[in-house]
Design an enzyme around this catalytic site. Structure first.
Site, PDB file in Angstrom:
ATOM      1  N   SER A   1       1.855  -7.696  -0.716  1.00  0.00           N
ATOM      2  CA  SER A   1       2.777  -8.485   0.107  1.00  0.00           C
ATOM      3  C   SER A   1       2.377  -9.952   0.228  1.00  0.00           C
ATOM      4  O   SER A   1       3.207 -10.799   0.556  1.00  0.00           O
ATOM      5  CB  SER A   1       2.962  -7.860   1.486  1.00  0.00           C
ATOM      6  OG  SER A   1       1.807  -8.001   2.270  1.00  0.00           O
TER       7      SER A   1
ATOM      8  N   THR B   1       0.813  -1.218   0.000  1.00  0.00           N
ATOM      9  CA  THR B   1       0.000   0.000   0.000  1.00  0.00           C
ATOM     10  C   THR B   1       0.844   1.264   0.000  1.00  0.00           C
ATOM     11  O   THR B   1       0.492   2.255  -0.632  1.00  0.00           O
ATOM     12  CB  THR B   1      -0.931  -0.019   1.239  1.00  0.00           C
ATOM     13  OG1 THR B   1      -1.890  -1.048   1.036  1.00  0.00           O
ATOM     14  CG2 THR B   1      -1.643   1.297   1.449  1.00  0.00           C
TER      15      THR B   1
ATOM     16  N   THR C   1       1.456  -4.379   4.300  1.00  0.00           N
ATOM     17  CA  THR C   1       1.276  -4.690   5.720  1.00  0.00           C
ATOM     18  C   THR C   1       0.729  -6.101   5.955  1.00  0.00           C
ATOM     19  O   THR C   1       0.847  -6.626   7.058  1.00  0.00           O
ATOM     20  CB  THR C   1       0.310  -3.688   6.376  1.00  0.00           C
ATOM     21  OG1 THR C   1      -0.954  -3.760   5.717  1.00  0.00           O
ATOM     22  CG2 THR C   1       0.852  -2.274   6.313  1.00  0.00           C
ATOM     23  N   ASP C   2       0.129  -6.696   4.919  1.00  0.00           N
ATOM     24  CA  ASP C   2      -0.546  -7.983   5.138  1.00  0.00           C
ATOM     25  C   ASP C   2       0.377  -9.060   5.700  1.00  0.00           C
ATOM     26  O   ASP C   2      -0.042  -9.889   6.503  1.00  0.00           O
ATOM     27  CB  ASP C   2      -1.178  -8.489   3.828  1.00  0.00           C
ATOM     28  CG  ASP C   2      -2.422  -7.696   3.443  1.00  0.00           C
ATOM     29  OD1 ASP C   2      -2.933  -6.938   4.287  1.00  0.00           O
ATOM     30  OD2 ASP C   2      -2.867  -7.835   2.287  1.00  0.00           O
TER      31      ASP C   2
HETATM   32  C1  SIN Z   1      -0.303  -5.540   0.965  1.00  0.00           C
HETATM   33  O1  SIN Z   1      -0.002  -6.129   2.013  1.00  0.00           O
HETATM   34  O2  SIN Z   1       0.461  -5.517  -0.002  1.00  0.00           O
HETATM   35  C2  SIN Z   1      -1.622  -4.851   0.826  1.00  0.00           C
HETATM   36  C3  SIN Z   1      -2.090  -4.200   2.074  1.00  0.00           C
HETATM   37  C4  SIN Z   1      -1.146  -3.194   2.662  1.00  0.00           C
HETATM   38  O3  SIN Z   1      -0.060  -2.912   2.227  1.00  0.00           O
HETATM   39  O4  SIN Z   1      -1.565  -2.593   3.696  1.00  0.00           O
END
Ligand code: SIN
Length: 331
Positions: free
Chosen positions: A60, A16, A91-92
């Site tokens: 991710s 993100t 963050t995932d």
């Molecule tokens: C991801 O993990 O790539 C999508 C969600 C995020 O980055 O918060």
């Protein structure tokens, strides 16, 4: 003339923090590179002599264990010439990639700081720039140099072995249920008063068996049926998320014990916090029953991290006693 600022490498993996509107204008996809991310934090130029590497450009969930093993190698190779590293990603899976880096690198004498964002740059209140700047501050801070990798998010510093993404959308989505954050960033000050008591010896991916072992995760629920052979077909190990302090329905104990005869079964609590009991209950399906039948206690690990640790241990050729010993001492 060479700069006297600390030399920092910012490595971007997508997520993100690097996402902007897709070509059709609907939804965001990871497209920004390191130069664009750094353009959002002009203050960074006064903190470090920054070089960049666009390493992956993924959501991710598409990162592989091999991607992170390659990243660990890159960090290890460049540690002598640099003073710190910042890794940006989605963050995932941040809780897993950071823990894998902790397992592979340990404290390498250079800060390795992972961060991301919950709101992409096109949204009001985008948190990427603040997280990136805080991560850079930690990566140039002497107080982080003796640590292994850390996660910096919403001005908090977390240890990978504890940190979890605990909210689907909140900007302060990261929590460390057992320990809390080990430090924080306020204005330009980095405080890390709670360093861990130690790190196990880093695992060496050069010695890992290939392909990497496959470890599954099964969550036990009310009335869960016994495991059948097809549930564990192709697995080299199994993580079982059990009730509370280490309990399962008595009706599935035999099946777990039988699976554990062929592949290691590690139990973790499905509660999201706390360590498993080992001597509190004695009913069929209790922690005592499961331990007596040879299952391994995952102690206070969550399932995602227990899975990574078991994969790495199996890939290193660890036998049952080594696996038990490592789970007993890893936190
Ligand atoms: C991801 O993990 O790539 C999508 C969600 C995020 O980055 O918060």
């Amino acid at each position: 003339m060479s700069s006297s600022l600390p030399r920092l490498l910012v490595v971007t993996l997508g997520g993100t923090i690097a996402s902007v509107a897709a070509a059709d204008g609907v939804g965001a996809v990871p497209r920004l590179g390191p130069a664009e991310l750094l353009a959002s934090v002009p203050a960074a130029a006064g903190l470090a002599d920054i070089s960049v590497k666009s390493f992956r450009q993924y959501a991710s969930g598409d990162l592989s264990l091999d991607d992170i093993i390659e990243l660990a190698e890159l960090i290890r190779e460049r540690a002598d010439e640099l003073d710190g590293f910042v890794v940006t990603q989605g963050t995932d899976t941040l809780e897993e990639t950071s823990y894998l880096l902790e397992l592979l690198l340990g404290p390498i004498g250079r800060p390795v700081v992972l961060t991301g964002a919950m709101r992409n740059p096109s949204l009001p209140g985008a948190d990427g720039p603040a997280n990136l700047l805080a991560a850079i501050r930690v990566a140039v801070s002497p107080s982080a140099a003796g640590l292994g990798p850390v996660v910096v998010f919403a001005d908090e510093v977390h240890l990978p072995r504890f940190v979890r993404k605990a909210h689907s959308s909140h900007v302060a989505a990261f929590r460390s249920p057992h320990a809390g954050p080990i430090g924080w960033v306020t204005e330009d000050r980095v405080r890390i008063p709670l360093a861990p008591s130690g790190y196990p010896a880093p695992l060496r991916p050069a010695r890992f068996t290939r392909p990497l072992p496959t470890v599954g995760i099964t969550k036990i629920g009310l009335g869960s049926a016994p495991l059948r052979p097809h549930h564990v077909e192709g697995l080299d190990g199994l993580i079982v998320e059990v009730f509370g302090g280490g309990h399962v329905p008595s009706t599935i104990v035999e099946s777990l014990a039988s699976v554990n005869e062929s592949i290691p079964v590690v139990m973790v609590t499905r509660t999201g916090g706390g360590e498993l009991y080992e001597s509190t209950y004695a009913f069929p399906g209790s922690e005592r029953d499961l331990l007596d039948r040879g299952l391994t206690s995952g102690r206070a690990f969550d399932a995602a991290k227990a899975r990574l640790l078991l994969i790495c241990l199996l890939a290193s050729g660890a036998q049952r006693p080594d696996i038990k010993e490592r789970f007993d001492t890893a936190l």
